[in-house]
Design a protein around this motif. Structure first.
Motif, PDB file in Angstrom:
ATOM      1  N   ASN A  73       0.822  -1.213   0.000  1.00 26.98           N
ATOM      2  CA  ASN A  73       0.000   0.000   0.000  1.00 26.98           C
ATOM      3  C   ASN A  73       0.855   1.261   0.000  1.00 26.98           C
ATOM      4  OD1 ASN A  73      -2.059  -1.822   0.141  1.00 26.98           O
ATOM      5  ND2 ASN A  73      -3.000  -1.001   1.983  1.00 26.98           N
ATOM      6  N   LEU A  74       2.019   1.188   0.642  1.00 27.03           N
ATOM      7  CA  LEU A  74       2.945   2.320   0.611  1.00 27.03           C
ATOM      8  C   LEU A  74       3.361   2.612  -0.828  1.00 27.03           C
ATOM      9  CD1 LEU A  74       4.892   4.398   1.825  1.00 27.03           C
ATOM     10  CD2 LEU A  74       6.504   2.526   2.254  1.00 27.03           C
ATOM     11  N   ALA A  75       3.689   1.564  -1.567  1.00 28.00           N
ATOM     12  CA  ALA A  75       4.075   1.758  -2.970  1.00 28.00           C
ATOM     13  C   ALA A  75       2.925   2.353  -3.782  1.00 28.00           C
ATOM     14  CB  ALA A  75       4.518   0.429  -3.573  1.00 28.00           C
ATOM     15  N   LEU A  76       1.704   1.892  -3.519  1.00 27.96           N
ATOM     16  CA  LEU A  76       0.544   2.449  -4.226  1.00 27.96           C
ATOM     17  C   LEU A  76       0.385   3.937  -3.929  1.00 27.96           C
ATOM     18  CD1 LEU A  76      -2.081  -0.406  -3.688  1.00 27.96           C
ATOM     19  CD2 LEU A  76      -0.894   0.166  -5.809  1.00 27.96           C
ATOM     20  N   ALA A  77       0.567   4.312  -2.661  1.00 26.29           N
ATOM     21  CA  ALA A  77       0.455   5.725  -2.286  1.00 26.29           C
ATOM     22  C   ALA A  77       1.567   6.542  -2.940  1.00 26.29           C
ATOM     23  CB  ALA A  77       0.503   5.865  -0.767  1.00 26.29           C
ATOM     24  N   GLN A  78       2.769   5.983  -2.986  1.00 27.22           N
ATOM     25  CA  GLN A  78       3.884   6.687  -3.629  1.00 27.22           C
ATOM     26  C   GLN A  78       3.613   6.877  -5.119  1.00 27.22           C
ATOM     27  OE1 GLN A  78       6.808   3.877  -2.250  1.00 27.22           O
ATOM     28  NE2 GLN A  78       7.588   5.263  -0.673  1.00 27.22           N
ATOM     29  N   LYS A  79       3.014   5.874  -5.758  1.00 23.73           N
ATOM     30  CA  LYS A  79       2.656   6.024  -7.172  1.00 23.73           C
ATOM     31  C   LYS A  79       1.619   7.126  -7.360  1.00 23.73           C
ATOM     32  CE  LYS A  79       1.927   2.267  -9.612  1.00 23.73           C
ATOM     33  NZ  LYS A  79       1.448   0.898  -9.950  1.00 23.73           N
ATOM     34  N   LYS A  80       0.652   7.188  -6.436  1.00 23.78           N
ATOM     35  CA  LYS A  80      -0.359   8.245  -6.516  1.00 23.78           C
ATOM     36  C   LYS A  80       0.284   9.628  -6.427  1.00 23.78           C
ATOM     37  CE  LYS A  80      -4.370   5.975  -6.590  1.00 23.78           C
ATOM     38  NZ  LYS A  80      -5.405   6.161  -7.644  1.00 23.78           N
ATOM     39  N   MET A  81       1.386   9.723  -5.676  1.00 20.70           N
ATOM     40  CA  MET A  81       2.101  10.994  -5.520  1.00 20.70           C
ATOM     41  C   MET A  81       3.157  11.189  -6.609  1.00 20.70           C
ATOM     42  SD  MET A  81       0.895  12.558  -2.793  1.00 20.70           S
ATOM     43  CE  MET A  81       2.196  13.699  -2.341  1.00 20.70           C
ATOM     44  N   GLN A  82       3.186  10.265  -7.589  1.00 22.07           N
ATOM     45  CA  GLN A  82       4.178  10.297  -8.669  1.00 22.07           C
ATOM     46  C   GLN A  82       5.610  10.171  -8.150  1.00 22.07           C
ATOM     47  OE1 GLN A  82       3.525  10.229 -12.118  1.00 22.07           O
ATOM     48  NE2 GLN A  82       1.544   9.691 -11.205  1.00 22.07           N
ATOM     49  N   LYS A  83       5.753   9.513  -7.010  1.00 18.52           N
ATOM     50  CA  LYS A  83       7.084   9.220  -6.470  1.00 18.52           C
ATOM     51  C   LYS A  83       7.483   7.831  -6.970  1.00 18.52           C
ATOM     52  CE  LYS A  83       6.478  12.089  -2.333  1.00 18.52           C
ATOM     53  NZ  LYS A  83       6.539  12.152  -0.848  1.00 18.52           N
ATOM     54  N   LEU A  84       7.767   7.757  -8.264  1.00 17.90           N
ATOM     55  CA  LEU A  84       7.937   6.462  -8.909  1.00 17.90           C
ATOM     56  C   LEU A  84       9.225   5.766  -8.488  1.00 17.90           C
ATOM     57  CD1 LEU A  84       6.631   7.245 -12.506  1.00 17.90           C
ATOM     58  CD2 LEU A  84       5.365   6.556 -10.457  1.00 17.90           C
ATOM     59  N   THR A  85      10.292   6.523  -8.288  1.00 22.69           N
ATOM     60  CA  THR A  85      11.547   5.913  -7.840  1.00 22.69           C
ATOM     61  C   THR A  85      11.364   5.270  -6.476  1.00 22.69           C
ATOM     62  OG1 THR A  85      12.872   7.506  -9.085  1.00 22.69           O
ATOM     63  CG2 THR A  85      13.961   6.354  -7.273  1.00 22.69           C
ATOM     64  N   GLU A  86      10.703   6.002  -5.563  1.00 29.11           N
ATOM     65  CA  GLU A  86      10.457   5.461  -4.227  1.00 29.11           C
ATOM     66  C   GLU A  86       9.548   4.240  -4.292  1.00 29.11           C
ATOM     67  OE1 GLU A  86      10.281   8.555  -5.169  1.00 29.11           O
ATOM     68  OE2 GLU A  86      10.995   9.958  -3.621  1.00 29.11           O
ATOM     69  N   ALA A  87       8.538   4.290  -5.162  1.00 30.33           N
ATOM     70  CA  ALA A  87       7.613   3.162  -5.288  1.00 30.33           C
ATOM     71  C   ALA A  87       8.336   1.917  -5.791  1.00 30.33           C
ATOM     72  CB  ALA A  87       6.465   3.520  -6.222  1.00 30.33           C
ATOM     73  N   ALA A  88       9.212   2.093  -6.781  1.00 29.67           N
ATOM     74  CA  ALA A  88       9.969   0.951  -7.305  1.00 29.67           C
ATOM     75  C   ALA A  88      10.821   0.325  -6.209  1.00 29.67           C
ATOM     76  CB  ALA A  88      10.850   1.400  -8.470  1.00 29.67           C
ATOM     77  N   ASP A  89      11.463   1.165  -5.409  1.00 27.02           N
ATOM     78  CA  ASP A  89      12.303   0.650  -4.323  1.00 27.02           C
ATOM     79  C   ASP A  89      11.461  -0.034  -3.244  1.00 27.02           C
ATOM     80  OD1 ASP A  89      14.497   1.620  -5.645  1.00 27.02           O
ATOM     81  OD2 ASP A  89      14.630   3.480  -4.483  1.00 27.02           O
ATOM     82  N   THR A  90      10.271   0.499  -2.980  1.00 27.91           N
ATOM     83  CA  THR A  90       9.392  -0.113  -1.976  1.00 27.91           C
ATOM     84  C   THR A  90       8.943  -1.495  -2.420  1.00 27.91           C
ATOM     85  OG1 THR A  90       8.603   2.040  -1.198  1.00 27.91           O
ATOM     86  CG2 THR A  90       7.215   0.140  -0.716  1.00 27.91           C
ATOM     87  N   TYR A  91       8.572  -1.621  -3.687  1.00 25.58           N
ATOM     88  CA  TYR A  91       8.196  -2.940  -4.202  1.00 25.58           C
ATOM     89  C   TYR A  91       9.369  -3.920  -4.095  1.00 25.58           C
ATOM     90  CZ  TYR A  91       3.694  -1.498  -6.241  1.00 25.58           C
ATOM     91  OH  TYR A  91       2.399  -1.075  -6.435  1.00 25.58           O
ATOM     92  N   SER A  92      10.574  -3.440  -4.380  1.00 28.29           N
ATOM     93  CA  SER A  92      11.753  -4.307  -4.288  1.00 28.29           C
ATOM     94  C   SER A  92      11.973  -4.775  -2.851  1.00 28.29           C
ATOM     95  CB  SER A  92      12.994  -3.568  -4.794  1.00 28.29           C
ATOM     96  OG  SER A  92      12.884  -3.270  -6.169  1.00 28.29           O
ATOM     97  N   LYS A  93      11.782  -3.874  -1.892  1.00 28.24           N
ATOM     98  CA  LYS A  93      11.956  -4.236  -0.480  1.00 28.24           C
ATOM     99  C   LYS A  93      10.908  -5.248  -0.038  1.00 28.24           C
ATOM    100  CE  LYS A  93      14.056   0.179   0.838  1.00 28.24           C
ATOM    101  NZ  LYS A  93      13.837   1.469   1.550  1.00 28.24           N
TER     102      LYS A  93
END
Length: 367
Positions: free
Chosen positions: A196-216
């Motif tokens: 859900n954190l990655a989904l929220a980051q995507k909503k905020m267009q924080k794509l680099t952070e979202a990619a790293d969150t999915y990896s973690k």
């Protein structure tokens, strides 16, 4: 004193709940502070619950018994315990409006209750289940501030984050999910919090952070149901961010995880080919699209996509015979007759132009 209790216990053990309730209630009214009162209340509630299981219409009568004890001893530990049990009953019936009101009574009327943390949590849960996020959010915030050591803390942080997410306050959702991950890294809610954190980051267009969150998520919870999908999302985001080398590594890992014929395996192969193409490696792109065509089996759409990609690459390289060959393969694949014809037409056009030495225009699959 003990005679009344023993009679009540005997009725309870015999399954005579009507008489058990009468005797056990009588004991509690006579001896509300006795050491055996908690045990007696358990038996009383057990008989009430058994009656209601057989006849739900008796629920108001059962609740009235507990309310009667509260009225008789309003400031006692027994009253506090009865009030909590009434609230818990409403919650078990999924009457969340009623349960919220009853839990609030525990919070306001009995501030020293041994069930204070549970009451605050379940009051917040009631508002959450009712989608009354304007009430759920402050209730969860009070809970996590006051009861960080509670068994419900991870759930509270998760539902706080989801409440913010569902009201489109994605920054606050990111804060809540991040707090859960940091404070309770091994909880049953943590892997879902990463997702859900990655989904929220995507909503905020924080794509680099979202990619790293999915990896973690995939790294920390490799056996979790979210893990494979998290890797796939991570690879897609890295591709979107033009981090093609990293994306290819993740896609290659995923390629080996999916069984033959799985649409996700075919999607992964197509994505690998596109990454090679975008990073100016047409030879690897062609090899990958050929692998896609071979793996597609009876999946006509993916097979045609592979032939289209290879054909366009060969045209850009002026490899006319190779382009003609793959377009002819596409024309024989089947599926939509018009699509098949467009492949054959393109092959014929290139063949005629190639054999005659004419100039070729490579702007599409048709002339």
């Amino acid at each position: 004193m003990l005679a009344t209790l023993r009679i009540g216990q005997s009725y309870y053990n015999a399954g005579d709940d009507k008489n058990a309730i009468s005797e056990l209630e009588a004991f509690l009214r006579k001896y509300p502070k006795d050491a055996k009162s908690p045990e007696t209340l358990d038996l009383l509630e057990g008989s009430i619950n058994r009656q209601e299981a057989a006849n739900p219409a008796l629920r108001p009568a059962g609740t009235a018994v507990l309310r009667g004890l509260i009225s008789a001893f309003p400031n006692s530990p027994l009253a506090s315990e009865c009030q909590f049990r009434i609230a818990r009953r409403f919650f078990s019936w999924k009457d969340y409006d009623g349960a919220a009101a009853e839990f609030e009574k525990v919070i306001v009327t009995y501030p020293d209750s041994s069930h204070m943390s549970e009451s605050q949590f379940y009051a917040a849960e009631c508002y959450y289940n009712l989608k009354k996020y304007d009430k759920a959010i402050p209730a969860f915030r009070r809970f996590v501030a006051n009861f960080s050591d509670s068994e419900f803390s991870a759930a509270a942080w998760f539902h706080l984050g989801t409440s913010h997410f569902n009201t489109s306050d994605f920054e606050a959702a990111i804060e809540a999910y991040s707090s859960l991950i940091r404070l309770y890294p091994d909880s049953e809610f943590t892997s879902a919090a990463y997702n859900n954190l990655a989904l929220a980051q995507k909503k905020m267009q924080k794509l680099t952070e979202a990619a790293d969150t999915y990896s973690k998520l995939a790294l920390n919870f490799p056996d979790d149901p979210y893990a494979v999908e998290a890797l796939l999302e991570s690879a897609k985001l890295k591709k979107e961010l033009e981090r093609y080398g990293e994306a290819i590594l993740v896609f290659r890992d995923l390629e080996n995880r999916f069984p033959p014929g799985d649409d996700r395996k075919l999607e992964v192969l197509a994505s690998i080919g596109e990454c090679y193409l975008a990073s100016n490696d047409p030879e690897e792109a062609v090899r990958t699209f050929r692998a896609l065509a071979d793996a597609a089996g009876s999946n006509v759409n993916w097979k045609l996509e592979a032939f289209r990609q290879m054909g366009e690459i060969y045209e850009k390289q002026a490899k006319w015979s190779e382009a003609v060959s793959v377009y002819m393969e596409g024309g024989r694949t089947g599926g939509n007759p018009q699509v098949s014809k467009s492949f054959r037409d393109r092959a014929q056009y290139l063949k005629d132009a190639y054999l005659s030495g004419s100039d070729l225009k490579t702007t599409g699959q048709g002339q």
